[in-house]
Design a protein around this motif. Structure first.
Motif, PDB file in Angstrom:
ATOM      1  N   LEU A 104      -5.401  37.550  -2.012  1.00 21.32           N
ATOM      2  CA  LEU A 104      -6.620  37.645  -1.213  1.00 21.32           C
ATOM      3  C   LEU A 104      -6.311  37.267   0.235  1.00 21.32           C
ATOM      4  O   LEU A 104      -5.445  36.425   0.510  1.00 21.32           O
ATOM      5  N   PRO A 105      -7.020  37.877   1.207  1.00 19.18           N
ATOM      6  CA  PRO A 105      -6.684  37.672   2.637  1.00 19.18           C
ATOM      7  C   PRO A 105      -6.776  36.228   3.100  1.00 19.18           C
ATOM      8  O   PRO A 105      -6.149  35.862   4.094  1.00 19.18           O
ATOM      9  N   VAL A 106      -7.529  35.389   2.417  1.00 20.92           N
ATOM     10  CA  VAL A 106      -7.690  34.004   2.851  1.00 20.92           C
ATOM     11  C   VAL A 106      -6.391  33.224   2.737  1.00 20.92           C
ATOM     12  O   VAL A 106      -6.218  32.191   3.403  1.00 20.92           O
ATOM     13  N   ASN A 107      -5.454  33.685   1.917  1.00 20.22           N
ATOM     14  CA  ASN A 107      -4.199  32.969   1.689  1.00 20.22           C
ATOM     15  C   ASN A 107      -3.112  33.431   2.653  1.00 20.22           C
ATOM     16  O   ASN A 107      -3.064  34.597   3.035  1.00 20.22           O
ATOM     17  N   ARG A 108      -2.241  32.499   3.016  1.00 20.60           N
ATOM     18  CA  ARG A 108      -1.113  32.827   3.885  1.00 20.60           C
ATOM     19  C   ARG A 108       0.192  32.557   3.150  1.00 20.60           C
ATOM     20  O   ARG A 108       0.187  32.096   2.002  1.00 20.60           O
ATOM     21  N   VAL A 109       1.301  32.844   3.810  1.00 25.10           N
ATOM     22  CA  VAL A 109       2.603  32.595   3.197  1.00 25.10           C
ATOM     23  C   VAL A 109       2.732  31.109   2.870  1.00 25.10           C
ATOM     24  O   VAL A 109       2.439  30.247   3.711  1.00 25.10           O
ATOM     25  N   GLY A 110       3.139  30.821   1.658  1.00 25.43           N
ATOM     26  CA  GLY A 110       3.263  29.440   1.216  1.00 25.43           C
ATOM     27  C   GLY A 110       2.052  28.939   0.452  1.00 25.43           C
ATOM     28  O   GLY A 110       2.100  27.841  -0.127  1.00 25.43           O
ATOM     29  N   SER A 111       0.964  29.719   0.432  1.00 24.66           N
ATOM     30  CA  SER A 111      -0.179  29.334  -0.398  1.00 24.66           C
ATOM     31  C   SER A 111       0.252  29.326  -1.859  1.00 24.66           C
ATOM     32  O   SER A 111       1.059  30.150  -2.285  1.00 24.66           O
ATOM     33  N   PHE A 112      -0.312  28.430  -2.635  1.00 24.89           N
ATOM     34  CA  PHE A 112       0.199  28.233  -3.991  1.00 24.89           C
ATOM     35  C   PHE A 112      -0.914  27.779  -4.917  1.00 24.89           C
ATOM     36  O   PHE A 112      -1.996  27.358  -4.492  1.00 24.89           O
ATOM     37  N   LEU A 113      -0.615  27.855  -6.187  1.00 27.72           N
ATOM     38  CA  LEU A 113      -1.451  27.248  -7.217  1.00 27.72           C
ATOM     39  C   LEU A 113      -0.559  26.889  -8.398  1.00 27.72           C
ATOM     40  O   LEU A 113       0.488  27.506  -8.613  1.00 27.72           O
ATOM     41  N   VAL A 114      -0.962  25.888  -9.113  1.00 26.90           N
ATOM     42  CA  VAL A 114      -0.333  25.530 -10.386  1.00 26.90           C
ATOM     43  C   VAL A 114      -1.310  25.955 -11.461  1.00 26.90           C
ATOM     44  O   VAL A 114      -2.492  25.605 -11.416  1.00 26.90           O
ATOM     45  N   ARG A 115      -0.842  26.741 -12.400  1.00 27.37           N
ATOM     46  CA  ARG A 115      -1.722  27.242 -13.451  1.00 27.37           C
ATOM     47  C   ARG A 115      -1.304  26.652 -14.796  1.00 27.37           C
ATOM     48  O   ARG A 115      -0.131  26.593 -15.140  1.00 27.37           O
ATOM     49  N   GLU A 116      -2.308  26.226 -15.496  1.00 29.36           N
ATOM     50  CA  GLU A 116      -2.089  25.660 -16.829  1.00 29.36           C
ATOM     51  C   GLU A 116      -2.237  26.750 -17.864  1.00 29.36           C
ATOM     52  O   GLU A 116      -3.150  27.573 -17.799  1.00 29.36           O
ATOM     53  N   SER A 117      -1.344  26.769 -18.819  1.00 31.63           N
ATOM     54  CA  SER A 117      -1.363  27.797 -19.849  1.00 31.63           C
ATOM     55  C   SER A 117      -2.670  27.738 -20.632  1.00 31.63           C
ATOM     56  O   SER A 117      -3.178  26.660 -20.961  1.00 31.63           O
ATOM     57  N   SER A 125       2.883  26.479 -14.694  1.00 34.55           N
ATOM     58  CA  SER A 125       3.722  27.333 -13.854  1.00 34.55           C
ATOM     59  C   SER A 125       3.224  27.214 -12.420  1.00 34.55           C
ATOM     60  O   SER A 125       2.024  27.011 -12.182  1.00 34.55           O
ATOM     61  N   LEU A 126       4.140  27.342 -11.485  1.00 33.94           N
ATOM     62  CA  LEU A 126       3.823  27.317 -10.062  1.00 33.94           C
ATOM     63  C   LEU A 126       3.906  28.739  -9.519  1.00 33.94           C
ATOM     64  O   LEU A 126       4.924  29.416  -9.695  1.00 33.94           O
ATOM     65  N   SER A 127       2.852  29.199  -8.876  1.00 35.51           N
ATOM     66  CA  SER A 127       2.822  30.534  -8.272  1.00 35.51           C
ATOM     67  C   SER A 127       2.695  30.373  -6.763  1.00 35.51           C
ATOM     68  O   SER A 127       1.824  29.631  -6.286  1.00 35.51           O
ATOM     69  N   VAL A 128       3.569  31.070  -6.008  1.00 30.91           N
ATOM     70  CA  VAL A 128       3.646  30.905  -4.552  1.00 30.91           C
ATOM     71  C   VAL A 128       3.589  32.280  -3.892  1.00 30.91           C
ATOM     72  O   VAL A 128       4.250  33.224  -4.335  1.00 30.91           O
ATOM     73  N   LYS A 129       2.818  32.353  -2.819  1.00 31.49           N
ATOM     74  CA  LYS A 129       2.752  33.606  -2.044  1.00 31.49           C
ATOM     75  C   LYS A 129       3.876  33.620  -1.020  1.00 31.49           C
ATOM     76  O   LYS A 129       3.991  32.735  -0.175  1.00 31.49           O
ATOM     77  N   HIS A 130       4.717  34.650  -1.087  1.00 34.60           N
ATOM     78  CA  HIS A 130       5.776  34.849  -0.101  1.00 34.60           C
ATOM     79  C   HIS A 130       5.744  36.329   0.244  1.00 34.60           C
ATOM     80  O   HIS A 130       4.648  36.891   0.416  1.00 34.60           O
ATOM     81  N   ARG A 131       6.898  36.984   0.379  1.00 34.07           N
ATOM     82  CA  ARG A 131       6.885  38.443   0.556  1.00 34.07           C
ATOM     83  C   ARG A 131       6.236  39.097  -0.661  1.00 34.07           C
ATOM     84  O   ARG A 131       5.551  40.111  -0.537  1.00 34.07           O
ATOM     85  N   ASP A 166       6.998  19.498   1.592  1.00 34.50           N
ATOM     86  CA  ASP A 166       7.876  19.073   2.694  1.00 34.50           C
ATOM     87  C   ASP A 166       9.158  19.894   2.765  1.00 34.50           C
ATOM     88  O   ASP A 166       9.688  20.135   3.855  1.00 34.50           O
ATOM     89  N   PHE A 167       9.658  20.325   1.615  1.00 33.35           N
ATOM     90  CA  PHE A 167      10.944  21.025   1.561  1.00 33.35           C
ATOM     91  C   PHE A 167      10.839  22.193   0.578  1.00 33.35           C
ATOM     92  O   PHE A 167      10.296  22.030  -0.521  1.00 33.35           O
ATOM     93  N   ALA A 168      11.400  23.338   0.965  1.00 33.78           N
ATOM     94  CA  ALA A 168      11.471  24.456   0.016  1.00 33.78           C
ATOM     95  C   ALA A 168      12.394  24.075  -1.145  1.00 33.78           C
ATOM     96  O   ALA A 168      12.070  24.318  -2.306  1.00 33.78           O
ATOM     97  N   ASP A 169      13.554  23.508  -0.812  1.00 35.91           N
ATOM     98  CA  ASP A 169      14.462  22.920  -1.809  1.00 35.91           C
ATOM     99  C   ASP A 169      14.700  23.840  -3.007  1.00 35.91           C
ATOM    100  O   ASP A 169      14.630  23.415  -4.160  1.00 35.91           O
ATOM    101  N   GLY A 170      14.974  25.138  -2.721  1.00 33.56           N
ATOM    102  CA  GLY A 170      15.267  26.088  -3.787  1.00 33.56           C
ATOM    103  C   GLY A 170      14.136  27.057  -4.070  1.00 33.56           C
ATOM    104  O   GLY A 170      14.362  28.113  -4.676  1.00 33.56           O
TER     105      GLY A 170
END
Length: 273
Positions: A104-117, A125-131, A166-170
């Protein structure tokens, strides 16, 4: 494995807690709309996908909610929403829906969520917006510590989010803002197509040569002086070429298809013909 606890002095981070129950904090009345309600095929939606709502009352299948953005209060089926804790922990959101929300347009690069099964509690699981939307499985040790990479373990999910903020760290990038927490971008201002000035329609092949080669700067001339001279030169060349071509065809016609001036009668032909 090293313990990567974050410093407690980070004022802009969430407070850590050693118990999983802390993941369900004071924000347990906030939900996010997972799909437009009602469907656009039925009518104009009351609530749209990605909109945040505050739960006023839970009445079995129907929940009474109030939009945080608009203040609109109404009912919505609980199947159309997901509870959100800490702003980033989404309960029961599948992979595909997580991607739809992060795109969705409101999110930018690095926006994220943790989703519980939705199938087994305690699996995340961690989901991150990148390319593209990247997904990372969060593992849990026997001592209840969490990790994405075995070299970094965290006592709770808050510690993990603080570290990767603070850090991408992988990861594909450092975490920036929780999904749907930004401000929607303003609508694009379309300045419109540049104005088109329509002048007289004309076929330049039919323009009077005197107008093309004229040096006068008449205000109503249809083309500029330089363009007129170029067109005149082209016309002159074209006419000369056409004239030469006609003469050549005429000569060729006489040499190939010409007949003797005397008229042939009764097929009076020589044997050598």
């Amino acid at each position: 494995m090293g313990n990567m606890m974050r410093a407690a002095s980070a004022r802009d981070k969430v407070n850590t807690d050693n118990h999983d129950s802390s993941q369900k904090g004071l924000e347990d009345d906030i939900v996010v709309v997972l799909q437009d309600y009602p469907s656009r095929e039925i009518s104009e939606p009351i609530y749209r996908m990605g909109e945040k709502l505050r739960v006023i009352a839970q009445e079995a299948y129907w929940w009474r909610v109030r939009s945080i953005q608009t203040g609109n209060e109404n009912y919505i089926p609980n199947s159309h929403v997901a509870k959100v804790y800490h702003g980033w922990l989404f309960e029961g959101v599948e992979r595909q829906k997580a991607e739809e929300l992060l795109l969705l347009p409101v999110n930018r690069v690095g926006s994220f969520l943790v989703r519980e099964s939705s199938r087994e509690r305690g699996l995340y699981s961690l989901s991150v917006k990148h390319r593209i939307i990247k997904h990372y499985r969060i593992f849990r040790l026997d001592n209840s510590w969490y990790y994405i990479s075995p070299r970094l373990t965290f006592q709770c999910l808050e510690d993990m989010i603080n570290h990767y903020s603070d850090f991408a760290d992988g990861l594909c990038c450092a975490l920036t803002t929780p999904c749907l927490s930004g401000t929607p971008p303003p609508p694009d201002v379309n300045p419109g197509a540049p104005p088109v000035v329509m002048r007289h329609n004309f076929d330049w092949r039919k323009v009077d040569r005197r107008q093309l080669v004229s040096t006068a700067l008449e205000s109503d001339n249809m083309v500029s002086y330089g363009v007129r001279n170029s067109m005149a030169a082209y016309l002159s060349f074209s006419e000369d070429a056409a004239h030469m071509g006609a003469e050549s065809r005429k000569k060729k016609s006489k040499s190939v298809y010409g007949f003797p001036e005397r008229r042939l009668t009764n097929f009076d032909l020589d044997d050598d013909f």
